[in-house]
Design a protein around this motif. Structure first.
Motif, PDB file in Angstrom:
ATOM      1  N   THR A   1       0.849  -1.195   0.000  1.00  0.00           N
ATOM      2  CA  THR A   1       0.000   0.000   0.000  1.00  0.00           C
ATOM      3  C   THR A   1       0.878   1.237   0.000  1.00  0.00           C
ATOM      4  N   GLY A   2       0.510   2.197  -0.796  1.00  0.00           N
ATOM      5  CA  GLY A   2       1.268   3.442  -0.859  1.00  0.00           C
ATOM      6  C   GLY A   2       0.407   4.661  -0.620  1.00  0.00           C
ATOM      7  N   LYS A   3       1.058   5.785  -0.474  1.00  0.00           N
ATOM      8  CA  LYS A   3       0.370   7.058  -0.259  1.00  0.00           C
ATOM      9  C   LYS A   3       1.052   8.118  -1.105  1.00  0.00           C
ATOM     10  N   ILE A   4       0.257   8.881  -1.858  1.00  0.00           N
ATOM     11  CA  ILE A   4       0.829   9.909  -2.733  1.00  0.00           C
ATOM     12  C   ILE A   4       1.506  10.977  -1.866  1.00  0.00           C
ATOM     13  N   SER A   5       2.805  11.171  -2.091  1.00  0.00           N
ATOM     14  CA  SER A   5       3.558  12.147  -1.299  1.00  0.00           C
ATOM     15  C   SER A   5       3.944  13.381  -2.112  1.00  0.00           C
ATOM     16  N   PHE A   6       3.831  13.286  -3.436  1.00  0.00           N
ATOM     17  CA  PHE A   6       4.246  14.428  -4.272  1.00  0.00           C
ATOM     18  C   PHE A   6       3.510  14.374  -5.599  1.00  0.00           C
ATOM     19  N   ILE A   7       3.000  15.528  -6.027  1.00  0.00           N
ATOM     20  CA  ILE A   7       2.411  15.692  -7.345  1.00  0.00           C
ATOM     21  C   ILE A   7       3.045  16.934  -7.966  1.00  0.00           C
ATOM     22  N   ALA A   8       3.661  16.771  -9.121  1.00  0.00           N
ATOM     23  CA  ALA A   8       4.348  17.897  -9.765  1.00  0.00           C
ATOM     24  C   ALA A   8       3.348  18.996 -10.120  1.00  0.00           C
ATOM     25  N   ALA A   9       3.778  20.230  -9.919  1.00  0.00           N
ATOM     26  CA  ALA A   9       2.935  21.373 -10.258  1.00  0.00           C
ATOM     27  C   ALA A   9       3.026  21.729 -11.735  1.00  0.00           C
TER      28      ALA A   9
END
Length: 355
Positions: A235-243
């Motif tokens: 299981t993972g968790k989104i830690s970064f989304i590029a702007a």
């Protein structure tokens, strides 16, 4: 004379070739025009029926695991390596001693700095006593205090260098590479000593397109699959989304993944992020090509079946879902939108549907 005749022949051939090409292009353009404007001056168009469908938001995307922490450990002191306590592949803890630099010279420097500091303290005490009786000036006393301060700083620097002779791990992790052996000489300019990686947690780096990134946010949970360990559930968790999108108009995303107890996952392996969304309510979706110019125009042409003409219609667009666009208002089920040929249309233009 022959040169002039040759030049004239070449010019005639070139002009003839240009005329042939232009004639061919004119014929092709005329064929296109005849196709577009066929049948009583009507414009040939493609159409699509307006209907309600359930948007499909779920998608999978492949990526590569990278370490949560990765450190190229460099030397801070010059000297010869006296001992190395770990090998490649060893697990180390933060603060654990990995190697030791010969500290004989460093220790001598520290003892010298300690003696200078103690002597400066005594001199300052004497100046302070003499100042009380008028034996020295304020300037002389201030100079003695400054000498003591500088001596203390040199002692602190020497003590730090002596402490750094024991090379300690700054993180919990695994020794991925060892660059030194006993007897190696390292410099204060930063000789590479070890490469340390922490794989207790990893990050899965993936790229998603604009329609997919619109439904994601930092903190969202994501199911992770590994082809190497198909029976393991991660299981993972989104830690970064590029702007900002990259050159391919994709958005880089990082998903933090907790490794299993055996730390089976390794940096560099491939993984699949499974984005699973709740079931969506049905809504009106039309082809993206239906819009006049672009989606931002919020204008489409609707087919008036009674008169076979194109009617301009103002709509309110919603989400862009791949090649489909959600319509919030302006269209109803059963209507027909025009999906091609809009460049030749104005309001009430006669059209004929291409079968």
């Amino acid at each position: 004379m022959k040169r002039i005749i040759t030049t004239l022949v070449i010019l005639v051939i070139v002009i003839g070739g240009i005329a042939y090409v232009l004639g061919g292009n004119k014929k092709k353009n005329q064929e296109k025009t005849d196709f577009v404007a066929k049948g009583n001056g009507s414009i040939a168009v493609n159409v699509a029926m307006v209907s309600k469908t359930v948007p499909e938001l779920d998608f999978n995307v492949n990526g590569t695991f990278i370490p949560n922490k990765e450190l190229n450990f460099l030397s801070e002191n010059a000297g010869r390596v006296k001992a190395v306590y770990v090998e490649e592949g060893a697990r180390v803890s933060k603060g654990q001693v990995l190697a030791r630099i010969d500290a004989e010279i460093i220790n001598t420097d520290r003892e010298t700095a300690e003696a200078a500091y103690q002597n400066a303290l005594k001199d300052e005490a004497r100046y302070q006593s003499s100042y009380a009786t008028g034996g020295v000036t304020q300037q002389q006393l201030d100079q003695a205090k400054l000498t003591t301060k500088n001596a203390r700083l040199r002692l602190q620097a020497s003590s730090r260098r002596l402490s750094d002779a024991n090379i300690k791990s700054p993180i919990n992790g695994i020794v991925n590479k060892k660059y030194i052996e006993v007897g190696s000489f390292v410099t204060a300019q930063g000789t590479q000593l070890f490469e340390l990686v922490d794989v207790s947690k990893l990050k899965l780096k993936v790229n998603v397109n604009e329609s997919q990134v619109a439904n994601l946010k930092v903190g969202d949970k994501v199911a992770i699959q590994s082809t190497v360990y198909p029976d393991e559930q991660f299981t993972g968790k989104i830690s970064f989304i590029a702007a900002k999108a990259d050159g391919a108009l994709n958005f880089p995303i990082e998903i933090e993944v907790a490794n299993n107890i055996k730390n089976s996952l390794r940096a560099g392996m491939y993984g699949t992020a499974v984005f699973d969304f709740p079931k969506q309510a049905s809504s009106i979706l039309i082809p993206r090509t239906s819009f006049v110019g672009s989606v931002s125009s919020n204008q489409v042409f609707v087919l008036d079946k009674a008169s076979n003409t194109a009617k301009i219609r103002k709509v309110v667009s919603g989400r862009i879902l791949g090649e489909k666009v959600e319509i919030l208002s302006g269209l109803t089920e059963g209507e027909t939108v025009i999906t091609s040929g809009q460049i030749n249309l104005v309001d009430n233009t006669p059209v004929s549907i291409v079968k």
